[in-house]
Write a protein that holds these residues in place. Structure first.
Motif, PDB file in Angstrom:
ATOM      1  N   GLU A  46       0.835  -1.192   0.000  1.00  0.00           N
ATOM      2  CA  GLU A  46       0.000   0.000   0.000  1.00  0.00           C
ATOM      3  C   GLU A  46       0.875   1.250   0.000  1.00  0.00           C
ATOM      4  O   GLU A  46       1.944   1.279   0.634  1.00  0.00           O
ATOM      5  CB  GLU A  46      -0.933   0.021   1.219  1.00  0.00           C
ATOM      6  CG  GLU A  46      -0.245  -0.032   2.559  1.00  0.00           C
ATOM      7  CD  GLU A  46      -1.222  -0.021   3.721  1.00  0.00           C
ATOM      8  OE1 GLU A  46      -2.435  -0.176   3.497  1.00  0.00           O
ATOM      9  OE2 GLU A  46      -0.757   0.136   4.868  1.00  0.00           O
ATOM     10  N   GLY A  47       0.417   2.245  -0.716  1.00  0.00           N
ATOM     11  CA  GLY A  47       1.131   3.500  -0.749  1.00  0.00           C
ATOM     12  C   GLY A  47       0.970   4.259   0.556  1.00  0.00           C
ATOM     13  O   GLY A  47      -0.112   4.278   1.133  1.00  0.00           O
ATOM     14  N   VAL A  48       2.036   4.876   0.991  1.00  0.00           N
ATOM     15  CA  VAL A  48       2.034   5.623   2.249  1.00  0.00           C
ATOM     16  C   VAL A  48       2.145   7.123   1.988  1.00  0.00           C
ATOM     17  O   VAL A  48       1.358   7.908   2.512  1.00  0.00           O
ATOM     18  CB  VAL A  48       3.188   5.159   3.160  1.00  0.00           C
ATOM     19  CG1 VAL A  48       3.232   5.994   4.433  1.00  0.00           C
ATOM     20  CG2 VAL A  48       3.056   3.680   3.483  1.00  0.00           C
ATOM     21  N   ALA A  49       3.150   7.522   1.222  1.00  0.00           N
ATOM     22  CA  ALA A  49       3.362   8.940   0.950  1.00  0.00           C
ATOM     23  C   ALA A  49       4.154   9.098  -0.334  1.00  0.00           C
ATOM     24  O   ALA A  49       5.062   8.314  -0.607  1.00  0.00           O
ATOM     25  CB  ALA A  49       4.107   9.610   2.101  1.00  0.00           C
ATOM     26  N   ILE A  50       3.802  10.114  -1.111  1.00  0.00           N
ATOM     27  CA  ILE A  50       4.464  10.420  -2.372  1.00  0.00           C
ATOM     28  C   ILE A  50       4.748  11.910  -2.424  1.00  0.00           C
ATOM     29  O   ILE A  50       3.960  12.719  -1.933  1.00  0.00           O
ATOM     30  CB  ILE A  50       3.574  10.023  -3.569  1.00  0.00           C
ATOM     31  CG1 ILE A  50       3.244   8.529  -3.545  1.00  0.00           C
ATOM     32  CG2 ILE A  50       4.233  10.414  -4.896  1.00  0.00           C
ATOM     33  CD1 ILE A  50       4.420   7.621  -3.715  1.00  0.00           C
ATOM     34  N   ILE A  51       5.883  12.266  -3.057  1.00  0.00           N
ATOM     35  CA  ILE A  51       6.227  13.676  -3.228  1.00  0.00           C
ATOM     36  C   ILE A  51       6.730  13.912  -4.637  1.00  0.00           C
ATOM     37  O   ILE A  51       7.413  13.058  -5.212  1.00  0.00           O
ATOM     38  CB  ILE A  51       7.264  14.137  -2.177  1.00  0.00           C
ATOM     39  CG1 ILE A  51       7.468  15.647  -2.239  1.00  0.00           C
ATOM     40  CG2 ILE A  51       8.586  13.390  -2.356  1.00  0.00           C
ATOM     41  CD1 ILE A  51       8.220  16.203  -1.027  1.00  0.00           C
ATOM     42  N   THR A  58       2.595  16.864  -2.188  1.00  0.00           N
ATOM     43  CA  THR A  58       2.663  15.652  -1.374  1.00  0.00           C
ATOM     44  C   THR A  58       1.296  14.964  -1.310  1.00  0.00           C
ATOM     45  O   THR A  58       0.253  15.614  -1.402  1.00  0.00           O
ATOM     46  CB  THR A  58       3.122  15.961   0.055  1.00  0.00           C
ATOM     47  OG1 THR A  58       2.247  16.932   0.628  1.00  0.00           O
ATOM     48  CG2 THR A  58       4.546  16.508   0.065  1.00  0.00           C
ATOM     49  N   PHE A  59       1.348  13.651  -1.166  1.00  0.00           N
ATOM     50  CA  PHE A  59       0.149  12.836  -1.094  1.00  0.00           C
ATOM     51  C   PHE A  59       0.357  11.800   0.007  1.00  0.00           C
ATOM     52  O   PHE A  59       1.428  11.193   0.079  1.00  0.00           O
ATOM     53  CB  PHE A  59      -0.094  12.131  -2.439  1.00  0.00           C
ATOM     54  CG  PHE A  59      -0.126  13.074  -3.606  1.00  0.00           C
ATOM     55  CD1 PHE A  59       1.055  13.439  -4.248  1.00  0.00           C
ATOM     56  CD2 PHE A  59      -1.319  13.603  -4.055  1.00  0.00           C
ATOM     57  CE1 PHE A  59       1.046  14.309  -5.313  1.00  0.00           C
ATOM     58  CE2 PHE A  59      -1.341  14.477  -5.129  1.00  0.00           C
ATOM     59  CZ  PHE A  59      -0.160  14.836  -5.753  1.00  0.00           C
ATOM     60  N   TYR A  60      -0.675  11.600   0.824  1.00  0.00           N
ATOM     61  CA  TYR A  60      -0.566  10.691   1.966  1.00  0.00           C
ATOM     62  C   TYR A  60      -1.731   9.715   2.012  1.00  0.00           C
ATOM     63  O   TYR A  60      -2.869  10.059   1.691  1.00  0.00           O
ATOM     64  CB  TYR A  60      -0.551  11.473   3.278  1.00  0.00           C
ATOM     65  CG  TYR A  60       0.664  12.335   3.483  1.00  0.00           C
ATOM     66  CD1 TYR A  60       0.642  13.687   3.160  1.00  0.00           C
ATOM     67  CD2 TYR A  60       1.835  11.795   4.013  1.00  0.00           C
ATOM     68  CE1 TYR A  60       1.763  14.480   3.357  1.00  0.00           C
ATOM     69  CE2 TYR A  60       2.958  12.588   4.215  1.00  0.00           C
ATOM     70  CZ  TYR A  60       2.908  13.933   3.887  1.00  0.00           C
ATOM     71  OH  TYR A  60       4.020  14.707   4.091  1.00  0.00           O
ATOM     72  N   LYS A  61      -1.431   8.521   2.464  1.00  0.00           N
ATOM     73  CA  LYS A  61      -2.491   7.574   2.810  1.00  0.00           C
ATOM     74  C   LYS A  61      -3.270   8.190   3.972  1.00  0.00           C
ATOM     75  O   LYS A  61      -2.687   8.775   4.883  1.00  0.00           O
ATOM     76  CB  LYS A  61      -1.863   6.240   3.230  1.00  0.00           C
ATOM     77  CG  LYS A  61      -2.819   5.190   3.724  1.00  0.00           C
ATOM     78  CD  LYS A  61      -2.069   3.917   4.089  1.00  0.00           C
ATOM     79  CE  LYS A  61      -2.992   2.928   4.780  1.00  0.00           C
ATOM     80  NZ  LYS A  61      -4.106   2.522   3.927  1.00  0.00           N
ATOM     81  N   SER A  62      -4.581   8.041   3.943  1.00  0.00           N
ATOM     82  CA  SER A  62      -5.408   8.754   4.917  1.00  0.00           C
ATOM     83  C   SER A  62      -5.042   8.399   6.354  1.00  0.00           C
ATOM     84  O   SER A  62      -5.058   9.264   7.244  1.00  0.00           O
ATOM     85  CB  SER A  62      -6.884   8.465   4.662  1.00  0.00           C
ATOM     86  OG  SER A  62      -7.146   7.076   4.739  1.00  0.00           O
ATOM     87  N   SER A  63      -4.681   7.156   6.598  1.00  0.00           N
ATOM     88  CA  SER A  63      -4.429   6.732   7.985  1.00  0.00           C
ATOM     89  C   SER A  63      -3.114   7.267   8.554  1.00  0.00           C
ATOM     90  O   SER A  63      -2.866   7.143   9.760  1.00  0.00           O
ATOM     91  CB  SER A  63      -4.440   5.208   8.080  1.00  0.00           C
ATOM     92  OG  SER A  63      -3.385   4.642   7.329  1.00  0.00           O
TER      93      SER A  63
END
Length: 124
Positions: A46-51, A58-63
Motif C-alpha cells: 500500500e502506498g504511504v506517501a508520495i512527493i 505531497t500525497f498521503y495515505k489517509s491513515s
C-alpha cells in the motif's frame, strides 16, 4: 541492481518516532516522483506517501495524515519519511519508490524503481 537505498528502520514502542531515508541516483531523483510504500505479511502493498520533486506536492495515505511527513533534500538526492505517533498497525516493510507512470497515485505499477526495503516494527 539496487538503485534506491533505504535506511532508518527499526523497532519502537507505540507513540514513538522513526525517520526513514532513501538515497537515489541523480537521474532517477530528478525525473520521478519519489515516495514510500509498505507491506505487512499477508497484506498487499500500500502506498504511504508520495512527493513530486519539481513541485513539492505531497500525497498521503489517509491513515498516516498528520503523523507522517515526506520531505526532500535535493542536495543529497534523498527523500525522507518522518513517522511520528507510530501505531502497531504501522508495522511493515517500508519500500522507497520512484516513478512517473500514469494511474492512481498509490498504484504500485506506476513506480518503476523500488528499494530493497527497511523493516519498521511498532510494539504496543
Amino acid at each position: 541492481q539496487v538503485q534506491l537505498v533505504e535506511s532508518g528502520g527499526g523497532s519502537v514502542q507505540a507513540g514513538g518516532s522513526l525517520k526513514l531515508s532513501c538515497v537515489a541516483p541523480a537521474d532517477i531523483y530528478n525525473n520521478n516522483r519519489m515516495g514510500w510504500f509498505r507491506q505487512s505479511p499477508g497484506k498487499e502493498r500500500e502506498g504511504v506517501a508520495i512527493i513530486s520533486p519539481n513541485y513539492g506536492s505531497t500525497f498521503y495515505k489517509s491513515s498516516v495524515k498528520g503523523r507522517f511527513t515526506i520531505s526532500l533534500d535535493k542536495s543529497k538526492n534523498t527523500v525522507f519519511l518522518q513517522m511520528d505517533s507510530l501505531k502497531p498497525e504501522d508495522t511493515a516493510m517500508y519500500y522507497c519508490v520512484a516513478g512517473r507512470g500514469l494511474g492512481a497515485m498509490f498504484e504500485p505499477a506506476r513506480y518503476d524503481y523500488w528499494g530493497q526495503g527497511t523493516q519498521v516494527t511498532v510494539s504496543s
